[in-house]
Design a protein around this motif. Structure first.
Motif, PDB file in Angstrom:
ATOM      1  N   ASP A  18       0.827  -1.207   0.000  1.00  0.00           N
ATOM      2  CA  ASP A  18       0.000   0.000   0.000  1.00  0.00           C
ATOM      3  C   ASP A  18       0.860   1.254   0.000  1.00  0.00           C
ATOM      4  OD1 ASP A  18      -2.325  -1.452  -0.069  1.00  0.00           O
ATOM      5  OD2 ASP A  18      -2.664  -1.348   2.108  1.00  0.00           O
ATOM      6  N   ASN A  22       0.929   4.097  -2.944  1.00  0.00           N
ATOM      7  CA  ASN A  22       0.723   5.515  -2.657  1.00  0.00           C
ATOM      8  C   ASN A  22       1.871   6.359  -3.186  1.00  0.00           C
ATOM      9  OD1 ASN A  22      -1.737   5.145  -1.410  1.00  0.00           O
ATOM     10  ND2 ASN A  22      -0.848   4.989   0.643  1.00  0.00           N
ATOM     11  N   LYS A  26       1.661   9.238  -6.160  1.00  0.00           N
ATOM     12  CA  LYS A  26       2.129  10.614  -6.001  1.00  0.00           C
ATOM     13  C   LYS A  26       3.093  10.996  -7.114  1.00  0.00           C
ATOM     14  CE  LYS A  26       1.555  10.764  -1.015  1.00  0.00           C
ATOM     15  NZ  LYS A  26       2.212  10.795   0.297  1.00  0.00           N
TER      16      LYS A  26
END
Length: 83
Positions: A18, A22, A26
């Motif tokens: 995870d 993420n 980004k």
């Protein structure tokens, strides 16, 4: 007890995955923002070239800017592979 250890290990792997997703999201988002800003700057430069009388150069620069923008927007998710 052994089952709890396996469960903790599995959950830590999911946490790592995870966090990696993420981070990659980004990076993808920043790539899109930078591509958009470069497109705006390129179109403004093309506009100023056209206004100053360099129609061929301004047209070619504007067209290449649009092609760059289209390719960067279409390929921004294809370049990233999630594990």
């Amino acid at each position: 007890m052994d089952q709890q250890a396996r469960h903790q290990e599995t959950m830590s792997k999911f946490g790592i995955i995870d966090a990696e997703q993420n981070r990659l999201f980004k990076i993808d988002f920043l790539t899109i923002i930078v591509a958009f800003l470069l497109m705006i700057i390129g179109m403004l430069l093309s506009y100023f070239l056209l206004i100053s009388g360099l129609t061929t150069t301004g047209g070619l620069f504007g067209g290449s800017t649009l092609i760059f923008a289209a390719l960067s927007f279409l390929n921004f998710r294809k370049a990233t592979t999630y594990k």
